[in-house]
Design a protein around this motif. Structure first.
Motif: not given
Length: 315
Positions: A25-43, A97-104
């Motif tokens: 993403q060109t918008y860099k100020d991000l917090e990325i929360i990955l929620v692994n919901d009990g995967s039983n593969d390589r996720s 997300y850069e464009n959605l942020y600019k729009l909002i």
């Protein structure tokens, strides 16, 4: 800062492409929360590997409880001023997300929305338009009327203020279908305005036909509960005008009846519930002539409607 929430369950074949698109993403100020919901593969392993290469990634590993619980867990720890959601089998364009942020920000809205692409719709619109919605009736109905807006979470950016202010930081974990529409409709109605760009920045992947219209399961009954909550909550405040939601309710109700009968999965209690729902609304409250006719035939003779339906749609 924007928080991006990614619920993950057995997505090993798609997850890397999804995460690469978020990190690009060109918008860099991000917090990325990955929620692994009990995967039983390589996720889980993929999540761990990406967390090591980018400090913006935060991990939640948990037992499988469903997508709503996964989103709830992420929202509880999210620190962004704005929140977006990405499904783990999809990917996003670099400037989404850069464009959605600019729009909002430029429109002083609570929510910004972009279009999306599928395999059948692969290009960003040649001419990009923007519009802002303030009228409540228009805000609630555009979620159904305009498929590119839709009741989805993943093509929208939400102000965290409106989520917290309205006490809707948690998804209903007992709703398994139309849970996105329920959550999004509440935020749309509580927002001062919603801004939409016709540009399609989200890439949505379909995996076969999982529509409520084509199969029966008891969990799909919760779609009716979600729609009923929306109708009950907002029909008085906008003086009616929710015919599209009533149409959708009746369409799903009849589809569940027909598919349940065909697959011989309906128990007595569920059958009575779905039959009772046929009389929930006056036929004049329905907008679609086709749905009005189907509802009328079902009321008069359910078996006759099933024979007609099975000849045209049930094969």
């Amino acid at each position: 800062m924007i928080t991006i929430i990614v619920p993950i369950f057995n997505s090993e074949n798609f997850l890397e492409k999804c995460l690469e698109s978020i990190l690009a993403q060109t918008y860099k100020d991000l917090e990325i929360i990955l929620v692994n919901d009990g995967s039983n593969d390589r996720s889980k392993d993929i999540c761990n590997a990406y967390a090591k290469i980018d400090s913006r990634i935060k991990l939640i590993h948990k037992n499988n409880e469903g997508v709503s619980a996964a989103r709830n867990d992420a929202l509880k720890v999210a620190k962004g001023e704005y929140v977006g959601f990405v499904d783990s089998d999809d990917w996003i364009d670099p400037k989404m997300y850069e464009n959605l942020y600019k729009l909002i920000r430029s429109t002083d809205s609570d929510i910004s929305v972009c279009g999306y692409k599928t395999r059948l719709n692969s290009s960003i619109n040649g001419k990009i338009d923007y519009f802002t919605i303030e009228d409540n009736k228009e805000k609630i109905n555009i979620l159904i009327k305009n498929n590119q807006v839709g009741g989805y979470l993943w093509n929208k950016l939400f102000s965290m203020d409106i989520i917290k202010k309205n006490g809707m930081s948690l998804f209903d974990e007992n709703i398994y279908f139309c849970e996105d529409l329920l959550y999004t409709s509440q935020l749309f109605m509580e927002s001062k305005s919603v801004s939409v760009t016709t540009a399609s920045y989200y890439n949505y992947i379909t995996h076969g036909n999982n529509s409520t219209s084509y199969t029966y399961s008891k969990s799909k009954l919760t779609a009716l509960l979600a729609l009923q909550q929306i109708i009950d909550k907002f029909q008085d405040s906008i003086n009616g005008g929710l015919e599209l939601y009533k149409d959708l309710f009746m369409h799903i109700n009849i589809s569940l009846l027909m598919n349940g009968m065909k697959q011989k999965k309906l128990d007595k209690k569920t059958t009575l519930y779905l039959k009772k729902n046929l009389f929930r609304y006056n036929l004049l409250d329905l907008k679609s002539y086709k749905i009005k006719l189907s509802c009328l035939i079902c009321r008069i003779n359910l078996r006759l409607h099933y024979i007609i339906w099975n000849n045209f749609y049930g094969k």
